[in-house]
Design a protein around this motif. Structure first.
Motif, PDB file in Angstrom:
ATOM      1  N   LYS A  72     -21.914  17.636 107.661  1.00 29.68           N
ATOM      2  CA  LYS A  72     -22.736  18.039 108.807  1.00 29.68           C
ATOM      3  C   LYS A  72     -23.699  19.151 108.386  1.00 29.68           C
ATOM      4  O   LYS A  72     -23.315  20.077 107.674  1.00 29.68           O
ATOM      5  CB  LYS A  72     -21.860  18.555 109.952  1.00 29.68           C
ATOM      6  N   PRO A  73     -24.953  19.050 108.815  1.00 26.13           N
ATOM      7  CA  PRO A  73     -25.896  20.125 108.495  1.00 26.13           C
ATOM      8  C   PRO A  73     -25.548  21.405 109.268  1.00 26.13           C
ATOM      9  O   PRO A  73     -24.821  21.356 110.245  1.00 26.13           O
ATOM     10  CB  PRO A  73     -27.240  19.558 108.951  1.00 26.13           C
ATOM     11  N   SER A  74     -26.078  22.509 108.803  1.00 27.24           N
ATOM     12  CA  SER A  74     -25.830  23.767 109.500  1.00 27.24           C
ATOM     13  C   SER A  74     -26.493  23.719 110.878  1.00 27.24           C
ATOM     14  O   SER A  74     -27.369  22.908 111.129  1.00 27.24           O
ATOM     15  CB  SER A  74     -26.365  24.945 108.677  1.00 27.24           C
ATOM     16  N   SER A  75     -26.088  24.625 111.756  1.00 27.58           N
ATOM     17  CA  SER A  75     -26.520  24.582 113.154  1.00 27.58           C
ATOM     18  C   SER A  75     -28.028  24.760 113.339  1.00 27.58           C
ATOM     19  O   SER A  75     -28.570  24.373 114.361  1.00 27.58           O
ATOM     20  CB  SER A  75     -25.775  25.656 113.958  1.00 27.58           C
ATOM     21  N   ASN A  76     -28.717  25.312 112.349  1.00 26.17           N
ATOM     22  CA  ASN A  76     -30.157  25.543 112.525  1.00 26.17           C
ATOM     23  C   ASN A  76     -31.015  24.378 112.021  1.00 26.17           C
ATOM     24  O   ASN A  76     -32.232  24.462 112.024  1.00 26.17           O
ATOM     25  CB  ASN A  76     -30.583  26.848 111.834  1.00 26.17           C
ATOM     26  N   THR A  77     -30.391  23.292 111.595  1.00 27.65           N
ATOM     27  CA  THR A  77     -31.165  22.132 111.162  1.00 27.65           C
ATOM     28  C   THR A  77     -30.823  20.923 112.036  1.00 27.65           C
ATOM     29  O   THR A  77     -29.760  20.876 112.646  1.00 27.65           O
ATOM     30  CB  THR A  77     -30.893  21.775 109.686  1.00 27.65           C
ATOM     31  N   GLU A  78     -31.737  19.950 112.062  1.00 24.05           N
ATOM     32  CA  GLU A  78     -31.507  18.771 112.900  1.00 24.05           C
ATOM     33  C   GLU A  78     -30.433  17.868 112.297  1.00 24.05           C
ATOM     34  O   GLU A  78     -30.232  17.839 111.082  1.00 24.05           O
ATOM     35  CB  GLU A  78     -32.817  18.006 113.089  1.00 24.05           C
ATOM     36  N   THR A  79     -29.764  17.135 113.163  1.00 27.41           N
ATOM     37  CA  THR A  79     -28.724  16.206 112.726  1.00 27.41           C
ATOM     38  C   THR A  79     -29.364  15.032 112.000  1.00 27.41           C
ATOM     39  O   THR A  79     -30.329  14.441 112.478  1.00 27.41           O
ATOM     40  CB  THR A  79     -27.927  15.677 113.941  1.00 27.41           C
ATOM     41  N   LYS A  80     -28.810  14.705 110.827  1.00 26.01           N
ATOM     42  CA  LYS A  80     -29.324  13.583 110.052  1.00 26.01           C
ATOM     43  C   LYS A  80     -28.220  12.566 109.836  1.00 26.01           C
ATOM     44  O   LYS A  80     -27.039  12.911 109.817  1.00 26.01           O
ATOM     45  CB  LYS A  80     -29.878  14.056 108.705  1.00 26.01           C
ATOM     46  N   VAL A  81     -28.623  11.322 109.704  1.00 34.11           N
ATOM     47  CA  VAL A  81     -27.691  10.242 109.382  1.00 34.11           C
ATOM     48  C   VAL A  81     -28.123   9.618 108.064  1.00 34.11           C
ATOM     49  O   VAL A  81     -29.281   9.735 107.657  1.00 34.11           O
ATOM     50  CB  VAL A  81     -27.625   9.171 110.491  1.00 34.11           C
ATOM     51  N   LEU A  82     -27.182   8.970 107.427  1.00 34.95           N
ATOM     52  CA  LEU A  82     -27.439   8.376 106.129  1.00 34.95           C
ATOM     53  C   LEU A  82     -27.708   6.885 106.294  1.00 34.95           C
ATOM     54  O   LEU A  82     -26.903   6.165 106.875  1.00 34.95           O
ATOM     55  CB  LEU A  82     -26.211   8.599 105.233  1.00 34.95           C
ATOM     56  N   LEU A  83     -28.866   6.440 105.831  1.00 33.89           N
ATOM     57  CA  LEU A  83     -29.191   5.021 105.832  1.00 33.89           C
ATOM     58  C   LEU A  83     -28.846   4.491 104.435  1.00 33.89           C
ATOM     59  O   LEU A  83     -29.367   4.979 103.438  1.00 33.89           O
ATOM     60  CB  LEU A  83     -30.675   4.806 106.122  1.00 33.89           C
ATOM     61  N   LEU A  84     -27.930   3.530 104.386  1.00 33.46           N
ATOM     62  CA  LEU A  84     -27.528   2.913 103.119  1.00 33.46           C
ATOM     63  C   LEU A  84     -28.160   1.523 103.057  1.00 33.46           C
ATOM     64  O   LEU A  84     -28.142   0.802 104.051  1.00 33.46           O
ATOM     65  CB  LEU A  84     -26.006   2.772 103.053  1.00 33.46           C
ATOM     66  N   TYR A  85     -28.721   1.171 101.912  1.00 33.51           N
ATOM     67  CA  TYR A  85     -29.320  -0.156 101.798  1.00 33.51           C
ATOM     68  C   TYR A  85     -29.007  -0.778 100.441  1.00 33.51           C
ATOM     69  O   TYR A  85     -28.787  -0.083  99.447  1.00 33.51           O
ATOM     70  CB  TYR A  85     -30.841  -0.108 102.015  1.00 33.51           C
ATOM     71  N   ALA A  86     -28.941  -2.089 100.437  1.00 30.40           N
ATOM     72  CA  ALA A  86     -28.777  -2.866  99.207  1.00 30.40           C
ATOM     73  C   ALA A  86     -29.542  -4.168  99.397  1.00 30.40           C
ATOM     74  O   ALA A  86     -29.516  -4.745 100.480  1.00 30.40           O
ATOM     75  CB  ALA A  86     -27.302  -3.143  98.941  1.00 30.40           C
ATOM     76  N   TYR A  87     -30.249  -4.586  98.362  1.00 34.67           N
ATOM     77  CA  TYR A  87     -30.987  -5.832  98.475  1.00 34.67           C
ATOM     78  C   TYR A  87     -31.041  -6.559  97.141  1.00 34.67           C
ATOM     79  O   TYR A  87     -30.851  -5.964  96.076  1.00 34.67           O
ATOM     80  CB  TYR A  87     -32.397  -5.604  99.027  1.00 34.67           C
ATOM     81  N   ASN A  88     -31.264  -7.856  97.226  1.00 34.72           N
ATOM     82  CA  ASN A  88     -31.436  -8.679  96.028  1.00 34.72           C
ATOM     83  C   ASN A  88     -32.778  -9.400  96.115  1.00 34.72           C
ATOM     84  O   ASN A  88     -33.203  -9.807  97.185  1.00 34.72           O
ATOM     85  CB  ASN A  88     -30.289  -9.688  95.869  1.00 34.72           C
ATOM     86  N   THR A  89     -33.430  -9.530  94.964  1.00 33.60           N
ATOM     87  CA  THR A  89     -34.732 -10.193  94.932  1.00 33.60           C
ATOM     88  C   THR A  89     -34.629 -11.625  94.403  1.00 33.60           C
ATOM     89  O   THR A  89     -35.621 -12.350  94.397  1.00 33.60           O
ATOM     90  CB  THR A  89     -35.720  -9.402  94.049  1.00 33.60           C
ATOM     91  N   LYS A  90     -33.435 -12.020  93.959  1.00 39.13           N
ATOM     92  CA  LYS A  90     -33.165 -13.395  93.538  1.00 39.13           C
ATOM     93  C   LYS A  90     -31.785 -13.772  94.057  1.00 39.13           C
ATOM     94  O   LYS A  90     -30.963 -12.878  94.311  1.00 39.13           O
ATOM     95  CB  LYS A  90     -33.181 -13.508  92.003  1.00 39.13           C
ATOM     96  N   PRO A  91     -31.510 -15.067  94.197  1.00 42.42           N
ATOM     97  CA  PRO A  91     -30.159 -15.453  94.630  1.00 42.42           C
ATOM     98  C   PRO A  91     -29.101 -14.925  93.655  1.00 42.42           C
ATOM     99  O   PRO A  91     -29.333 -14.877  92.449  1.00 42.42           O
ATOM    100  CB  PRO A  91     -30.206 -16.997  94.597  1.00 42.42           C
ATOM    101  N   ILE A  92     -27.974 -14.486  94.197  1.00 50.64           N
ATOM    102  CA  ILE A  92     -26.899 -13.964  93.343  1.00 50.64           C
ATOM    103  C   ILE A  92     -25.556 -14.555  93.751  1.00 50.64           C
ATOM    104  O   ILE A  92     -25.345 -14.936  94.892  1.00 50.64           O
ATOM    105  CB  ILE A  92     -26.796 -12.417  93.405  1.00 50.64           C
ATOM    106  N   LYS A  93     -24.659 -14.614  92.778  1.00 50.46           N
ATOM    107  CA  LYS A  93     -23.279 -15.014  93.035  1.00 50.46           C
ATOM    108  C   LYS A  93     -22.405 -14.164  92.127  1.00 50.46           C
ATOM    109  O   LYS A  93     -22.534 -14.216  90.906  1.00 50.46           O
ATOM    110  CB  LYS A  93     -23.076 -16.501  92.760  1.00 50.46           C
ATOM    111  N   ILE A  94     -21.567 -13.355  92.739  1.00 47.42           N
ATOM    112  CA  ILE A  94     -20.708 -12.453  91.970  1.00 47.42           C
ATOM    113  C   ILE A  94     -19.297 -13.033  91.960  1.00 47.42           C
ATOM    114  O   ILE A  94     -18.684 -13.193  93.004  1.00 47.42           O
ATOM    115  CB  ILE A  94     -20.689 -11.039  92.594  1.00 47.42           C
ATOM    116  N   SER A  95     -18.797 -13.350  90.771  1.00 47.39           N
ATOM    117  CA  SER A  95     -17.431 -13.863  90.681  1.00 47.39           C
ATOM    118  C   SER A  95     -16.456 -12.769  90.243  1.00 47.39           C
ATOM    119  O   SER A  95     -15.291 -12.779  90.610  1.00 47.39           O
ATOM    120  CB  SER A  95     -17.360 -15.060  89.729  1.00 47.39           C
TER     121      SER A  95
END
Length: 197
Positions: free
Chosen positions: A23-46
């Motif tokens: 949590k940020p300190s009281s004098n800063t605005e609340t922030k949330v974490l955006l998590l992202y993952a993407y693939n640019t080609k088809p994938i298959k993980i075995s």
């Protein structure tokens, strides 16, 4: 096999996280974490232990929660406006064609495949809705890209469909953290990943 290990097309997965220990300190605005993952080609993980790919990327951004909530409300309003435009254009097109009483009753039946096609059909925006879309998308750009490089959009960078606007609205919904959001629509996918670079 789980979906997490397979992606037949390009796709990006978004999740929001609000870590209780960071949590940020009281004098800063609340922030949330955006998590992202993407693939640019088809994938298959075995086997995840030996997986290596040049077409899979991931990252995260700290984003002010108040801006995310505000943007989601604006995207919700834009979606409503797009739905209204679609309904009025459907009404105009059906009113211009004379139909018998029996044909009108047939039109009242909503076939799921036709509804799905309507969601992905490009919407012709009026001037007011186009400006509304540009403002919303400029905010998306400012939130996700380097602030120094963000400037208001002069044109819409992807085909506006009901599906694309609904997807963006879902993307900026921190309350859906458990499910996240997956984007597969090609032009929207390309624009979003361009903002992460």
């Amino acid at each position: 096999e789980s979906r997490a290990a397979n992606a037949s097309n390009e796709e990006i997965n978004i999740q929001w996280y609000n870590p209780s220990l960071a949590k940020p300190s009281s004098n800063t605005e609340t922030k949330v974490l955006l998590l992202y993952a993407y693939n640019t080609k088809p994938i298959k993980i075995s086997n995840i232990k030996i997986f290596s790919s040049m077409s899979v990327f991931s990252g995260h951004l700290w984003v002010p929660l108040a801006r995310v909530i505000s943007l989601r409300e604006k995207l919700s309003n834009l979606k409503h406006q797009v739905e209204t435009l679609m309904q009025s254009s459907e009404t105009l097109s059906s009113a211009s064609e004379p139909t018998s009483f029996l044909e009108q009753n047939e039109n009242l039946k909503i076939i799921p495949s036709e509804k799905a096609e309507t969601n992905i059909a490009k919407v012709h925006l009026d001037e007011k809705t186009e400006e509304m879309a540009k403002r919303c998308l400029s905010e998306v750009k400012a939130l996700l890209s380097v602030p120094d490089l963000s400037s208001p959009l002069t044109e819409i960078p992807f085909d506006v469909t009901l599906q694309s606007i609904s997807t963006l609205e879902d993307m900026f919904d921190p309350a859906s953290a458990a499910n996240g959001c997956t984007i597969t629509e090609e032009s929207l996918f390309r624009w979003i990943i361009s903002l992460f670079h």
